[in-house]
Design a protein around this motif. Structure first.
Motif, PDB file in Angstrom:
ATOM      1  N   ASP A 154       0.762  -1.191   0.102  1.00 18.77           N
ATOM      2  CA  ASP A 154       0.076   0.290  -0.076  1.00 18.77           C
ATOM      3  C   ASP A 154       0.746   1.223   0.056  1.00 18.77           C
ATOM      4  OD1 ASP A 154      -1.860   1.947   0.403  1.00 18.77           O
ATOM      5  OD2 ASP A 154      -3.055   0.788   1.716  1.00 18.77           O
ATOM      6  N   ALA A 195      -9.892  -2.139   7.982  1.00 16.10           N
ATOM      7  CA  ALA A 195      -9.941  -3.749   7.683  1.00 16.10           C
ATOM      8  C   ALA A 195      -9.265  -4.084   6.383  1.00 16.10           C
ATOM      9  CB  ALA A 195     -11.453  -4.002   7.813  1.00 16.10           C
ATOM     10  N   ASN A 196      -9.774  -3.474   5.288  1.00 20.99           N
ATOM     11  CA  ASN A 196      -8.963  -3.973   4.069  1.00 20.99           C
ATOM     12  C   ASN A 196      -7.741  -3.844   4.093  1.00 20.99           C
ATOM     13  OD1 ASN A 196     -11.272  -4.799   2.501  1.00 20.99           O
ATOM     14  ND2 ASN A 196     -11.612  -2.524   1.967  1.00 20.99           N
ATOM     15  N   VAL A 197      -6.995  -2.727   4.523  1.00 25.40           N
ATOM     16  CA  VAL A 197      -5.612  -2.095   4.546  1.00 25.40           C
ATOM     17  C   VAL A 197      -4.859  -3.458   5.270  1.00 25.40           C
ATOM     18  CG1 VAL A 197      -3.840  -0.722   5.620  1.00 25.40           C
ATOM     19  CG2 VAL A 197      -5.848   0.286   4.550  1.00 25.40           C
ATOM     20  N   ASN A 199      -5.845  -6.508   6.385  1.00 26.17           N
ATOM     21  CA  ASN A 199      -6.395  -7.673   5.891  1.00 26.17           C
ATOM     22  C   ASN A 199      -5.406  -7.921   4.577  1.00 26.17           C
ATOM     23  OD1 ASN A 199      -7.936  -8.375   7.726  1.00 26.17           O
ATOM     24  ND2 ASN A 199      -9.876  -7.845   6.471  1.00 26.17           N
ATOM     25  N   THR A 200      -5.208  -7.128   3.767  1.00 24.98           N
ATOM     26  CA  THR A 200      -4.340  -7.131   2.712  1.00 24.98           C
ATOM     27  C   THR A 200      -2.978  -7.360   3.114  1.00 24.98           C
ATOM     28  OG1 THR A 200      -5.405  -5.445   1.533  1.00 24.98           O
ATOM     29  CG2 THR A 200      -3.600  -5.897   0.684  1.00 24.98           C
ATOM     30  N   GLU A 203      -2.166 -10.815   4.729  1.00 24.25           N
ATOM     31  CA  GLU A 203      -2.231 -11.803   3.708  1.00 24.25           C
ATOM     32  C   GLU A 203      -0.915 -11.744   2.958  1.00 24.25           C
ATOM     33  OE1 GLU A 203      -5.784 -12.304   1.174  1.00 24.25           O
ATOM     34  OE2 GLU A 203      -7.046 -12.832   2.989  1.00 24.25           O
ATOM     35  N   ASP A 291     -18.760   0.383   9.978  1.00 22.43           N
ATOM     36  CA  ASP A 291     -19.190  -0.918  10.325  1.00 22.43           C
ATOM     37  C   ASP A 291     -19.236  -1.050  11.708  1.00 22.43           C
ATOM     38  OD1 ASP A 291     -18.911  -3.684  10.718  1.00 22.43           O
ATOM     39  OD2 ASP A 291     -17.316  -4.127   9.591  1.00 22.43           O
ATOM     40  N   GLY A 337     -12.921   5.117   2.290  1.00 28.94           N
ATOM     41  CA  GLY A 337     -13.140   3.836   1.900  1.00 28.94           C
ATOM     42  C   GLY A 337     -14.488   3.180   2.615  1.00 28.94           C
ATOM     43  N   GLY A 338     -14.676   1.980   2.137  1.00 31.48           N
ATOM     44  CA  GLY A 338     -15.946   1.322   2.423  1.00 31.48           C
ATOM     45  C   GLY A 338     -17.182   2.224   2.001  1.00 31.48           C
TER      46      GLY A 338
END
Ligand code: MEV
Length: 437
Positions: A154, A195-197, A199-200, A203, A291, A337-338
């Protein structure tokens, strides 16, 4: 610092209070006081709200959209700023309750908030380790390399000043799998929920972690116990603001503290006490497209952090004899985001508050949670909550029974006078009215 008189947003030019205005007048009032324009107001009016086509891009199997009432709480003075607070909620009394408490809190200078840096935790579970201790040491020895790798996914976040900050390793054990390691990746997610940042990043790290430890990487996922991203809101209510009806100020103050003490020592009461806090918190989290399940999960896990579920808030008497309250809780919310920008209503709600960072938003949300807790405890410690609830509940029953326009209040009044706020009685009255027409 702004003065502590009548909130700027509370009165209209005509001297009418915000809640006395029509919806159209309230929107005009908001537009006059904030940067909202005609396009934004169209979203509130529903014309440009979330369409089924837009919704179809957001989730699966869409057949429509689901609506909630959106109210704007008044009177909030937070860190010296007047903030009109959008709240999406179906429960009566919450918006009125927080607005009233926000006015009382002005006597002590408004809410003061402080937030941790926006750091979230990503977890990597590492199984089948021959020597967990050695694997632990290897991970820490490769910290620099791991943090570098985590950040590579990122570049924009790094440019904005965020990115990986630290690593922690924990050794856990369960009979099903034996000893295993958990690697925590701490990431500054700036103004995103994260969350996206995260989780990426976890992984991305997994193959390197497997190589370094010789173990099998299993789960790679964000933790919703965002206890490195706490926000605290504090307020003081001057003693002279607390008296009402036949209740003396000391009585109300001490009653609130006794009610809070109950929640600190009893999980049965703490669950309800914290539910009241979440009435305020969730309504703003939802209105801003964040969320709320993540915020709920973090709140309750944090409330049980010492192994016993307890109150999220604290109330006490300060040296001057005033009532002082604080609420500290994880607040993983974003302004980018989201759905925060993709949902038209969320975008306008964020604009209405004029927030420029995720910490600004977190401070507002936690202040609303504290105000709602105060409203509930004040009512419970004095006249009980049913009195305030009943008139709004009666209106809902009247609407459910089919009343329209002025008949809603007429029917609600009759139900309250009869002390029978029930749908069968409401339907019977409606039938009588239509027969006598
Ligand atoms: C109801 O939605 C919330 C309350 O039960 C909270 C509380 O008991 O503190 C009134």
């Amino acid at each position: 610092m702004l003065d502590c008189d009548e909130p700027r947003t509370y009165m209209s030019e005509t001297g009418k209070k915000f809640y006395d205005l029509t919806i159209e007048q309230r929107l005009d009032r908001l537009a006059a006081l904030t940067g909202l324009d005609g396009t934004d107001l169209a979203v509130f009016k529903g014309a440009d709200a979330l369409s089924s086509d837009q919704a179809d891009y957001m989730i699966e199997n869409v057949v429509g959209t689901f609506q909630l009432p959106l109210g704007v709480a008044q009177g909030f003075l937070i860190n010296g700023h007047e903030i009109p607070v959008p709240m999406a909620i179906e429960e009566p009394s919450v918006v009125a309750g927080v607005s009233y408490m926000a006015r009382l809190v002005r006597s002590g200078g408004g809410f003061k908030t402080i937030s941790d840096p926006p750091e979230m935790i990503g977890q990597i579970q590492i199984l089948d380790l021959k020597d967990p201790q050695k694997a632990w040491e290897s991970l820490l020895a490769h910290k620099k390399e791991l943090l570098m790798e985590a950040g590579l996914g990122d570049p924009l976040l790094l440019k904005l000043g965020g990115g990986p900050r630290d690593l922690e390793v924990r050794l856990l054990e369960h009979p099903a799998v034996g000893n295993f390691l958990v690697l925590h990746l701490i990431m500054d997610v700036r103004d995103a929920m994260g969350a996206n940042v995260v989780n990426t990043a976890v992984e991305r790290l997994a193959p390197l972690v497997a190589k370094i430890t010789g173990g099998r990487v299993h789960l790679r996922i964000l933790s919703n116990l965002a206890d490195r991203r706490l926000t605290k809101s504090s307020c003081i209510i001057k003693l002279n603001q607390l008296a009402f009806n036949d209740f003396s100020a000391e009585n109300v103050r001490d009653g609130i503290i006794a009610a809070w003490a109950f929640a600190t020592v009893d999980p049965y009461r703490a669950a309800t006490h914290n539910k009241g806090i979440m009435n305020g918190v969730d309504a703003v989290v939802i209105a801003t497209g964040n969320d709320w399940r993540a915020v709920e999960a973090g709140a309750h896990a944090y409330a049980a952090r010492d192994g016993r579920y307890t109150s999220l808030s604290t109330w006490c008497v300060n040296a001057a004899g005033d009532l002082a309250g604080t609420l500290e809780m994880p607040m993983a919310v974003g302004i980018v985001g989201g759905a925060t920008q993709a949902h038209p209503m969320a975008r306008v709600c964020l604009k209405l508050m004029g927030v420029t960072t995720s910490a600004d938003l977190a401070g507002i949300i936690v202040s609303v949670g504290l105000a709602q807790n105060l409203a509930a405890l004040r009512a419970l410690a004095t006249e009980g909550i049913q009195r305030g609830h009943m008139s709004l509940h009666a209106r809902q029953v009247a609407i459910t029974a089919g009343a329209k326009g002025p008949d809603i209040d007429r029917l609600a009044d009759q139900l309250i006078n009869e002390k029978t706020v029930r749908i069968d009685r409401a339907e019977a009255i409606m039938k009588q009215w239509s027969e006598s027409k």
